[in-house]
Design an enzyme around this catalytic site. Structure first.
Site, short mmCIF file in Angstrom:
data_model
loop_
_atom_site.label_atom_id
_atom_site.label_comp_id
_atom_site.label_asym_id
_atom_site.label_seq_id
_atom_site.Cartn_x
_atom_site.Cartn_y
_atom_site.Cartn_z
N LYS A 82 47.71 52.27 78.83
CA LYS A 82 46.65 51.27 78.97
C LYS A 82 46.20 51.21 80.42
O LYS A 82 47.01 51.38 81.34
CB LYS A 82 47.19 49.88 78.56
CG LYS A 82 46.22 48.74 78.82
CD LYS A 82 46.80 47.38 78.49
CE LYS A 82 45.83 46.28 78.93
NZ LYS A 82 46.30 44.94 78.60
N GLU B 238 44.97 32.49 82.15
CA GLU B 238 46.19 33.29 82.23
C GLU B 238 47.13 32.76 83.30
O GLU B 238 46.85 32.86 84.49
CB GLU B 238 45.82 34.75 82.54
CG GLU B 238 47.01 35.68 82.43
CD GLU B 238 46.66 36.97 81.71
OE1 GLU B 238 45.48 37.15 81.36
OE2 GLU B 238 47.56 37.78 81.50
#
Lengths: 178, 414
Positions: B173, B218
Site C-alpha cells: 500500500k 484520525e
C-alpha cells in the site's frame, strides 16, 4: 416461437430494420483499428489516461476482445486535453464528462424513441416495398444524425455562453457591492 | 536554562472554546466542545529536522517540565504545563515545533481551567478566562483556485505507476497526496475557519498551529495515565443525501475487499507499535464512521501501557507511530520511497502528527488531515488516497477531488 427467441437471442432483423441496423453498424466501422497502446502512441496520449477513460465508459472500443479503437478516438481525447491545457484540472474535466454522459444518455434514448415512433413507423406504414422503405429509413437517419449533432452542439454552446454571461455579471455585481 | 513558572486554576465550565481562539499566534485542539486553546508563546520548542525530531522535542519538553515550578491544584490531563504543536511528514523538512503558550484555556468532561505560564522568572499572572471574542464574519470572498503542485494528469499517471508496482508486489500500500493552492481577495480568518470546522465536524479534532488549520477524524494516539488509544481510519466513500443510497454506499464500503485490505494495513501498522507496549491491546473494527460528507472505515485500538513503556509520553508514542500506513503505506520504507519518487509534493506538516502533551506525559496527537495551510489571503489544501493493487487511478483522483472540495467549502462558499 422462432429458434432464436427460444435460445434467448433477439430475433433476426428483416427488411427495412435490417437495412437500418446495417447502416448503424457501418457508421461505427473504421478501416484501421488500434490497440490502446497504439492509440496512445499515434495520438501521443498517456496510456493511464486512456485506460481511465475506457473504465469510465468515456472511450469505447470499436470492437471488443481484444479492444480496438479508431485513430479518430485519439483526436477526440486530444480535444478534451485542450481544456486541460487551458487550465481545467483533469479531475474536474472527468467530473464534467461523467455528468455530460449521464445527462445525454437520457436525451439520446428519447431522440431514438422519437425517430422510431415518428419516422420509422410512418415509413414502414407508407411503403409496401421493403427496399424502398429501407432506403428511405437509411436516408432519413443519415440526414438526422449529423443534424442532431449540430443542433445539440449549437444549443449547448449557446447555453454555455448564456451561463458565462450571467456568472460574469453576478461576479461583477458582487465586486461592486463588496 | 529556561525555567517555566506555571499556575492553573479551575474556572466555570461551559466555555465556547471556539470563541477563545485568536486570529493570530494561537494554537488549538478542540473536539466536541472540549479541548485546549493556547495564546501567546512562553517558550518555543524547535524540534529541528531529521528522524530524531520527535525525540528532540520530547527531551526538551522533559527538561522544561523537570525544571518547572508548577502550581496546579486541578491536576487533570491538560492542566499544568502544556505544549502544543505539529511536526513535518518527512524527516528532512523544516517546521517541526511545539509551543508552551503563555495562557492555556482548557475544558474536558465538564471541568474547565485556565493556565498561565512565564519563562522569565516572573510570577505567572492569576489565571482568568479571557473575554470571549466575536467570531469573525464568514469570508467575504470565495476562495479561488490558484493551481496545484502537480497537474492532475501527472498525478493520475503517478497513481497508475504506483498500482503497477503494487501489482508487481514491490509493496502492499502507498498513500499518494495532492494539493490545491487557493487565493482570496481578503485574508483567511483562521479563527473563523476553525469555528466552522468545529461546528461542521464536531466529532473530529479541530486543530490550529502556525497557520495550519483542519479537522481530523484520525486520532494517532491518546495517552491518559496508562491508557492508550488510537483511532485508525482508512478506506472511505462519499455520502449521499438519499438515506437509502447512503446506506448502500456504507454497506458497500464494509464489503469492499479493496477498502478493507487497505484499512487492515493501516490498523496493523498501529498495532505493531502499540502492541508490544500494551500487551492487553484490543482492536475493535472496522466499523463505519459517518461524517458530514464522507463515510470512513474505522478501527479503535485501546490498551494499557505496561512496565517501562509507562514512561513514554503522548509525544513519544506519536513519534513512534508516525508515519502509519494510513498516511504512508506498507512496508513503511518502501512506501516512503515511492511517495518521494512519484508524489512530487512537499507535504509540509500535512499527514503528520499534531496535538498536545502535558507535564505528566498525557496528551493527544492526531494526524493532520482535512486541513489547509493559511497564509494571509493564500491557502494550500491537501488530500490523499490510499493506493493498493486494486485501486483505479481515476477513482483515487475523484476521491481526492471530493476531499479537496469539502475543505474548500469550509474556507468559504464554493
Amino acid at each position: 416461437m422462432p429458434d432464436s427467441a427460444q435460445h434467448g437471442q433477439p430475433p433476426a432483423l428483416r427488411g427495412p430494420d435490417a437495412a437500418l441496423a446495417a447502416a448503424l453498424t457501418d457508421r461505427g466501422g473504421v478501416s484501421v483499428l488500434l490497440t490502446l497502446d497504439e492509440l496512445a502512441d499515434s495520438a501521443q496520449l498517456s496510456v493511464p489516461l486512456l485506460e481511465a477513460l475506457v473504465r469510465e465508459g468515456l472511450l469505447v472500443p470499436r470492437v471488443d476482445d481484444p479492444p480496438r479503437f479508431a485513430a479518430s478516438d485519439g483526436a477526440v481525447v486530444t480535444e478534451g486535453l485542450r481544456l486541460v491545457e487551458a487550465g481545467v484540472p483533469l479531475a474536474e474535466l472527468l467530473d464534467l464528462a461523467r455528468r455530460t454522459d449521464a445527462g445525454l444518455r437520457a436525451v439520446a434514448e428519447h431522440a431514438v424513441d422519437v425517430f422510431m415512433r415518428f419516422v420509422r413507423d410512418r415509413v414502414i406504414g407508407e411503403e409496401a416495398d421493403g427496399d424502398v422503405a429501407a432506403a428511405r429509413l437509411v436516408a432519413a437517419f443519415d440526414t438526422m444524425l449529423p443534424a442532431t449533432g449540430r443542433l445539440l452542439s449549437s444549443h449547448f454552446e449557446r447555453l454555455v455562453v448564456e451561463a458565462a454571461r450571467a456568472r460574469i455579471a453576478a461576479e461583477s455585481d458582487q465586486g461592486r457591492t463588496a | 536554562m529556561t525555567r517555566l513558572r506555571v499556575m492553573t486554576r479551575e474556572v466555570a465550565a461551559g466555555i465556547d472554546l471556539t470563541r477563545q481562539v485568536p486570529d493570530r499566534d494561537g494554537v488549538a485542539w478542540l473536539q466536541a466542545g472540549d479541548g485546549l486553546v493556547g495564546l501567546g508563546s512562553a517558550v518555543r520548542i524547535d524540534a529541528g529536522q531529521g528522524p530524531q525530531r520527535f525525540a528532540v522535542a520530547s527531551d526538551r519538553w522533559a527538561a522544561l517540565v523537570d525544571a518547572a515550578d508548577v502550581d496546579d491544584p486541578v491536576g487533570v490531563a491538560g492542566t499544568g504545563p502544556v505544549a502544543l504543536g505539529s511536526f513535518t511528514f518527512t524527516d528532512d523538512a523544516a517546521g517541526s515545533s511545539m509551543v508552551v503558550p503563555t495562557t492555556i484555556i482548557g475544558q474536558r468532561h465538564g471541568r474547565a481551567w485556565v493556565t498561565t505560564v512565564t519563562s522569565d522568572g516572573s510570577a505567572p499572572p492569576t489565571p482568568r478566562l479571557p473575554t470571549a471574542r466575536d467570531l469573525p464574519p464568514p469570508q467575504a470572498d470565495r476562495p479561488r483556485y490558484a493551481g496545484a503542485s502537480v497537474p492532475d494528469l501527472l498525478w493520475l499517471e503517478a497513481v497508475a505507476e504506483a498500482v503497477k508496482r503494487l501489482t508487481r508486489g514491490d509493496l502492499d500500500k502507498v498513500v499518494l497526496a495532492r494539493d490545491h493552492a487557493l487565493w482570496a481577495k481578503a485574508p483567511f480568518a483562521v479563527a473563523g475557519v476553525a469555528a466552522r470546522l468545529a461546528a461542521r465536524f464536531p466529532d473530529c479534532f479541530t486543530f490550529i498551529d502556525r497557520g495550519l488549520v483542519g479537522a481530523t477524524p484520525e486520532l494517532l494516539v491518546r495517552r491518559l495515565a496508562t491508557d492508550v488509544t488510537s483511532i485508525v481510519l482508512a478506506g472511505s466513500t462519499a455520502r449521499s443525501a438519499d438515506p437509502a443510497r447512503d446506506a448502500e454506499l456504507a454497506q458497500a464500503l464494509l464489503a469492499s475487499a479493496k477498502d478493507v485490505f487497505e484499512h487492515r494495513l493501516a490498523a496493523d501498522s498501529v498495532e505493531a507499535v502499540l502492541g508490544p507496549l500494551a500487551p492487553d491491546l484490543t482492536r475493535t473494527g472496522p466499523t463505519l464512521l459517518q461524517l458530514d460528507n464522507v463515510t470512513h472505515l474505522q478501527t479503535r485500538l485501546h490498551g494499557r501501557l505496561f512496565g517501562g513503556s509507562r514512561r513514554l509520553t503522548a509525544l513519544d508514542l506519536a513519534g513512534g507511530l508516525h508515519p502509519t500506513a494510513a498516511v504512508g503505506g506498507t512496508p513503511t520504507a518502501a512506501a516512503l520511497g515511492v511517495i518521494r519518487e512519484l508524489e512530487g509534493l512537499d507535504r509540509g506538516r500535512y499527514a503528520a502528527p499534531i496535538g498536545w502533551v502535558d507535564g505528566r506525559g498525557d496528551g493527544e496527537f492526531g494526524i493532520a488531515l482535512r486541513c489547509a495551510e493559511l497564509s494571509g489571503a493564500r491557502a494550500r489544501l491537501f488530500a490523499g488516497a490510499g493506493i493498493v493493487a486494486a485501486s483505479l487511478p481515476e477513482a483515487e483522483l475523484e476521491e481526492t477531488r471530493v476531499k479537496l472540495l469539502a475543505m474548500q467549502s469550509v474556507l468559504g462558499d464554493v
